[in-house]
Each structure stands twice: as structure tokens, then as C-alpha cells.
Design an enzyme around this catalytic site. Structure first.
Site, PDB file in Angstrom:
ATOM      1  N   ASP A   1     -42.731  21.158  12.142  1.00  0.00           N
ATOM      2  CA  ASP A   1     -43.949  21.553  12.557  1.00  0.00           C
ATOM      3  C   ASP A   1     -44.739  20.995  14.050  1.00  0.00           C
ATOM      4  OD1 ASP A   1     -46.240  22.854  11.674  1.00  0.00           O
ATOM      5  OD2 ASP A   1     -47.183  21.118  10.307  1.00  0.00           O
TER       6      ASP A   1
ATOM      7  N   ASN B   1     -45.948  33.060   7.280  1.00  0.00           N
ATOM      8  CA  ASN B   1     -46.049  33.291   8.740  1.00  0.00           C
ATOM      9  C   ASN B   1     -45.809  34.589   9.060  1.00  0.00           C
ATOM     10  OD1 ASN B   1     -44.265  30.034   9.277  1.00  0.00           O
ATOM     11  ND2 ASN B   1     -46.488  30.401   9.045  1.00  0.00           N
TER      12      ASN B   1
END
Length: 268
Positions: free
Chosen positions: A46, A96
Site C-alpha cells: 500500500d 479498485n
């Protein structure tokens, strides 16, 4: 495609501090006995977009994705060196995919290039785990092709979790299980009576692989976000503040040391 290291990265390798870190990394890794090391390491890489905004303001977010992909290849090399059997890289969630196409398109290109690079790297076995049917046909085909090129390899398993969501995986596992028993002529009542945990596990994307012993998440976030919901029930978690492209080998070694020092309490 592999990217050449920047001049700064080359200098860092020969800087006294870099040499000091290298010595420290080798010493700490040598102190961790093989039986104390995780068999399966999963990573939630991340912070690529935040890294791009901080380090390349005004540049497209792809700069961060490329830097993150390069670090993922290095991460796999570190895991191979540490004799890890299975690595899972979460590179794109099902959520996403719903982002703006102008952002998702370049990210998918980076992911496909990453898969191609991993597929020609040593003797690794590359697997794509996720709902590839949700991706554009071209990207899905290239991902499958990269994985197929590693068929027959016997080295470290590298799972690329792309178009992946934990709930999606459980739904797909149940669908697959029901379809299998429908073909056998099993009634729902019979299936309900005989259903066991291992029956569901055998239909997961990672079926046949050991569950992750260690899950690493970068960028200071401390949540699992739907990653390997079923498989991580007994995992140890290691959270690191570094944005993923800044995650260093020394950070990885420290994660392994932290894991080795923990008393694993299954079911508690």
C-alpha cells in the site's frame, strides 16, 4: 519491463550506510532459524499513489505504480533468499477496478508487465489469483499467459492477487462447490449434512497452498481490507509505516525477526 536502478539507488548500495545495512541484514537473517521463518508471506503493498504525489508531484500516478512494481520484484527476491515457499502480492482489489478508467488502465499495464517479469525470473511458479473475468480481455489473457509460462517450475510460488477481494473469493468458492456437487447429483440437503471446512478451502483461489503465516501491510494502515479473509485467520500481521516503494530489505528482515519472536496462538 524491468527498470534500471536510478543513480541514487546505485550510490546507496556503495554508501557506508548501505554497506552497514547489508551487514546488519545478513546477520539478522542468519540468526533466524529456518523453522522460525514463515512458509507463506503475503503483502499488502500500500502507498504507491501517495508515494507518487510526494516524490513526483505533477507526474502521473503511474510513476508510483512503476516504483511499487519494481519493489515487488525485489521483495520476491528477498523472500527467495530467505527460503520462503509461497509469496502472495495483492496488487489490485475488486474495489479498485471501479476507479476512473484513466487510472485503472495504466495500473493494469504495470501489473501485466510485472507478471511478465516475474514469469521469467529464475524458477518461480507464478499464479494469478482473483476474478480475472472482471478485467479487460487483453489484460486477463496476458496475465494467464504469464502464469502458463511457469508451468512445470518447481521454485517459490508467487501469487499475484489481481482483481482480488476476500468476499468475492468466498462467493466463487461456494459457487464452485455447489456446481461440483450439482454435477454429482448431490442434493442440497445431502450437501448441508456433509459439508466440512476443508471442502470450502479446496475451492479457494489458493487451494493446495499453505495459509499465510505472515501478512505485511505498508503505509501505516492497520486493517486487512478483505485480503485473504479465509486464509489469514491464524496469520501474524506486521504493519510498517513506510510507503510501499520506500519499503526496504531491512524492513523485510525486521518483519521476519518480529515473526520469529512471536508465540503463535492458533485459535486465540
Amino acid at each position: 519491463m524491468a527498470q534500471r536502478p536510478t543513480w541514487r539507488e546505485v550510490l546507496d548500495r556503495f554508501h557506508p550506510a548501505g554497506l552497514l545495512y547489508s551487514t546488519y541484514e545478513h546477520r539478522v537473517l542468519a540468526e533466524i532459524k529456518p523453522e522460525q521463518r514463515p512458509r507463506h508471506v503475503a503483502v499488502m503493498a500500500d502507498g504507491n499513489r501517495r508515494w507518487a504525489r510526494a516524490n513526483a508531484p505533477g507526474e502521473p500516478l503511474e510513476v508510483g505504480y512503476r516504483a511499487g512494481a519494481r519493489r515487488l520484484v525485489e521483495f520476491c527476491e528477498w523472500c527467495d533468499e530467505a527460503q520462503i515457499q509461497v509469496v502472495t502480492l495483492w496488487v489490485l482489489s475488486t474495489e479498485n477496478i471501479t476507479r476512473d478508467a484513466a487510472e485503472v488502465g495504466p495500473l493494469l499495464e504495470v501489473i501485466v508487465d510485472l507478471a511478465d517479469e516475474l514469469a521469467v525470473h529464475r524458477d518461480w511458479q507464478v499464479h494469478c489469483v482473483g476474478a480475472l473475468d472482471l478485467l479487460p480481455d487483453g489484460a486477463a489473457d496476458r496475465l494467464r499467459s504469464a502464469a502458463e509460462r511457469t508451468d512445470g517450475e518447481t521454485g517459490m510460488v508467487v501469487n499475484i492477487a489481481v482483481s482480488y477481494g476476500g468476499r468475492q473469493e468466498l462467493r466463487d468458492a461456494v459457487r464452485s462447490l455447489l456446481a461440483e456437487h450439482a454435477e454429482r447429483g448431490t442434493s442440497l440437503t445431502e450437501l448441508a449434512d456433509e459439508l466440512e471446512i476443508e471442502h470450502i478451502a479446496s475451492h479457494l483461489y489458493t487451494a493446495g497452498q499453505p495459509d499465510p503465516d505472515l501478512v505485511i501491510r505498508t503505509s501505516g494502515e492497520q486493517r486487512i481490507g478483505g485480503f485473504l479473509l479465509w486464509q489469514s485467520v491464524h496469520s501474524e500481521f506486521y504493519f510498517c509505516d513506510a510507503l510501499w516503494p520506500d519499503f526496504r530489505k531491512v524492513d523485510f528482515i525486521r518483519a521476519l525477526r518480529s515473526f520469529a519472536q512471536r508465540e503463535r496462538r492458533y485459535g486465540r
